[in-house]
Design a protein around this motif. Structure first.
Motif, PDB file in Angstrom:
ATOM      1  N   LEU A 100       0.830  -1.198   0.000  1.00 47.12           N
ATOM      2  CA  LEU A 100       0.000   0.000   0.000  1.00 47.12           C
ATOM      3  C   LEU A 100       0.866   1.249   0.000  1.00 47.12           C
ATOM      4  CD1 LEU A 100      -2.260  -2.078   0.815  1.00 47.12           C
ATOM      5  CD2 LEU A 100      -3.279  -0.205   2.110  1.00 47.12           C
ATOM      6  N   TRP A 101       1.944   1.228   0.760  1.00 48.64           N
ATOM      7  CA  TRP A 101       2.856   2.373   0.802  1.00 48.64           C
ATOM      8  C   TRP A 101       3.437   2.617  -0.593  1.00 48.64           C
ATOM      9  CZ3 TRP A 101       6.265   3.484   5.654  1.00 48.64           C
ATOM     10  CH2 TRP A 101       6.917   4.718   5.502  1.00 48.64           C
ATOM     11  N   GLU A 102       3.849   1.528  -1.265  1.00 45.01           N
ATOM     12  CA  GLU A 102       4.384   1.649  -2.622  1.00 45.01           C
ATOM     13  C   GLU A 102       3.374   2.311  -3.555  1.00 45.01           C
ATOM     14  OE1 GLU A 102       5.984  -1.869  -4.390  1.00 45.01           O
ATOM     15  OE2 GLU A 102       6.798  -2.593  -2.483  1.00 45.01           O
ATOM     16  N   ALA A 106       3.639   6.265  -5.259  1.00 39.37           N
ATOM     17  CA  ALA A 106       4.019   6.162  -6.680  1.00 39.37           C
ATOM     18  C   ALA A 106       3.841   7.506  -7.384  1.00 39.37           C
ATOM     19  CB  ALA A 106       3.191   5.085  -7.370  1.00 39.37           C
ATOM     20  N   ASP A 107       4.686   7.748  -8.379  1.00 39.53           N
ATOM     21  CA  ASP A 107       4.648   9.017  -9.120  1.00 39.53           C
ATOM     22  C   ASP A 107       3.451   9.118 -10.067  1.00 39.53           C
ATOM     23  OD1 ASP A 107       6.987   9.858  -7.899  1.00 39.53           O
ATOM     24  OD2 ASP A 107       8.266   8.978  -9.456  1.00 39.53           O
ATOM     25  N   GLU A 108       2.796   8.001 -10.308  1.00 38.25           N
ATOM     26  CA  GLU A 108       1.617   7.983 -11.165  1.00 38.25           C
ATOM     27  C   GLU A 108       0.597   7.018 -10.582  1.00 38.25           C
ATOM     28  OE1 GLU A 108       2.195   6.012 -14.993  1.00 38.25           O
ATOM     29  OE2 GLU A 108       4.110   5.237 -14.250  1.00 38.25           O
ATOM     30  N   GLN A 109      -0.619   7.078 -11.098  1.00 33.70           N
ATOM     31  CA  GLN A 109      -1.648   6.167 -10.621  1.00 33.70           C
ATOM     32  C   GLN A 109      -1.243   4.730 -10.932  1.00 33.70           C
ATOM     33  OE1 GLN A 109      -5.560   6.374 -12.512  1.00 33.70           O
ATOM     34  NE2 GLN A 109      -6.548   6.035 -10.530  1.00 33.70           N
ATOM     35  N   GLU A 136      -4.755   6.910   3.300  1.00 35.33           N
ATOM     36  CA  GLU A 136      -3.643   7.407   4.100  1.00 35.33           C
ATOM     37  C   GLU A 136      -3.481   6.533   5.331  1.00 35.33           C
ATOM     38  OE1 GLU A 136      -4.917  11.415   5.098  1.00 35.33           O
ATOM     39  OE2 GLU A 136      -5.539  10.728   7.106  1.00 35.33           O
ATOM     40  N   PHE A 137      -2.297   6.579   5.922  1.00 36.48           N
ATOM     41  CA  PHE A 137      -2.066   5.890   7.194  1.00 36.48           C
ATOM     42  C   PHE A 137      -0.925   6.577   7.928  1.00 36.48           C
ATOM     43  CE2 PHE A 137       0.503   3.668   4.029  1.00 36.48           C
ATOM     44  CZ  PHE A 137       1.741   3.561   4.650  1.00 36.48           C
ATOM     45  N   ALA A 148      -1.847   9.037  -0.233  1.00 38.01           N
ATOM     46  CA  ALA A 148      -1.750   8.663  -1.650  1.00 38.01           C
ATOM     47  C   ALA A 148      -1.589   9.903  -2.512  1.00 38.01           C
ATOM     48  CB  ALA A 148      -2.986   7.886  -2.073  1.00 38.01           C
ATOM     49  N   THR A 149      -0.500   9.954  -3.256  1.00 39.01           N
ATOM     50  CA  THR A 149      -0.296  11.043  -4.209  1.00 39.01           C
ATOM     51  C   THR A 149      -1.299  10.926  -5.361  1.00 39.01           C
ATOM     52  OG1 THR A 149       2.068  10.977  -3.675  1.00 39.01           O
ATOM     53  CG2 THR A 149       1.421  12.187  -5.649  1.00 39.01           C
ATOM     54  N   HIS A 150      -1.484   9.709  -5.834  1.00 36.24           N
ATOM     55  CA  HIS A 150      -2.481   9.407  -6.863  1.00 36.24           C
ATOM     56  C   HIS A 150      -3.270   8.198  -6.364  1.00 36.24           C
ATOM     57  CE1 HIS A 150      -0.365  12.044  -9.691  1.00 36.24           C
ATOM     58  NE2 HIS A 150       0.748  11.480  -9.251  1.00 36.24           N
TER      59      HIS A 150
END
Length: 281
Positions: A100-102, A106-109, A136-137, A148-150
């Protein structure tokens, strides 16, 4: 962003609608169905069809929800502190990021596959409710919040080995993959073996679906096992007339080991064949 299937995966209209609905609602897609109906492969093909990276988390009976977030190796840190290893003061050096962290950083979805969620403890799905809902966590060891960035496209598969909690189900978009009918199965076979003789396919499908109808069979042969069986029939260059003119007194097809996977079912088919022969006398 719409999933339309791929050249390697035959997706029915209902399945395509389910995938796109889950994406639109920004909810996890919970996929159930018989083993071998392409649940895990679906996530791979969604990633391929939408040109997104795939992150796979394959669940085992011993898997804990925390492992999907991160794991803190306190034992290694204590050992290194005793040995005077450099960098021991940075707790981040002893945190292993989970799937989940990965996906969150990540830079994209991405497409995040949580495969066979029902293999884990019954509390496993509930332990991920908030993280999948809020995306989030909190990392207690470092005091940081990972967001989450994406937002990933989350695909969760289940073989129905155990019931999933209602609170978890409410947060998912659900789809059951029905076992393919003969027409859909022919399309699937065509994807794998585009040049296969249609007479062989017709006879093989008849044997396959007859086998699935046998009452009392513990494990019905699946789509993936049919594909394996056809591969063997092609490798051994078995003519289709052997299937067409097969011994009706025998309930066991040639190279049955690709279709029948336990001794109880083999014995059942042998008993049926014996009874059929007796009745024919």
């Amino acid at each position: 962003m719409q999933f339309q299937g791929t050249e390697n995966y035959v997706a029915t209209e209902d399945l395509r609608m389910a995938v796109n609905a889950a994406i639109a609602l920004k909810r996890p897609l919970l996929i159930k169905g018989e083993p071998g109906t392409g649940k895990t492969l679906l996530a791979e093909e969604i990633a391929r069809g939408l040109d997104l990276p795939l992150i796979s988390w394959h669940i085992k009976s011993t898997t804990k929800a925390q492992q999907g977030l991160y794991e803190y190796d306190a034992v290694s840190r204590l050992r290194d502190s005793q040995l005077g290893v450099e960098g021991v003061e940075d707790v981040g050096n002893y945190i292993k990021k989970g799937k989940l962290w990965e996906a969150f950083e990540a830079d994209e979805q991405t497409v995040l596959l949580i495969d066979e969620v029902d293999k884990a403890d019954i509390e496993f799905p509930n332990d991920l409710l908030q993280e999948l809902d809020r995306m989030e966590f909190f990392v207690y060891e470092t005091g940081e919040t990972v967001r989450a960035t994406h937002r990933p496209i989350v695909v969760i598969t289940s073989n129905n080995e155990k019931e999933l909690p209602d609170a978890f189900l409410r947060r998912c978009f659900f789809h059951y993959i029905n076992f393919p009918d003969a027409e859909t199965m022919m399309q699937i076979i065509d994807v794998h073996y585009p040049d296969i003789k249609q007479d062989l396919v017709k006879e093989a499908l008849e044997v396959f679906f007859d086998l699935r109808k046998v009452p009392g069979l513990k494990k019905k042969p699946s789509t993936s096992e049919l594909i394996d069986w056809l591969k063997l029939l092609l490798a051994d260059d078995i003519p289709d007339d052997i299937l067409k003119n097969r011994d009706t007194n025998s309930a066991i097809p040639p190279l049955y080991g690709a279709l029948v996977k336990n001794e109880a079912d083999v014995q059942l088919l042998e008993r049926l064949a014996f009874m059929h022969r007796r009745q024919g006398r």
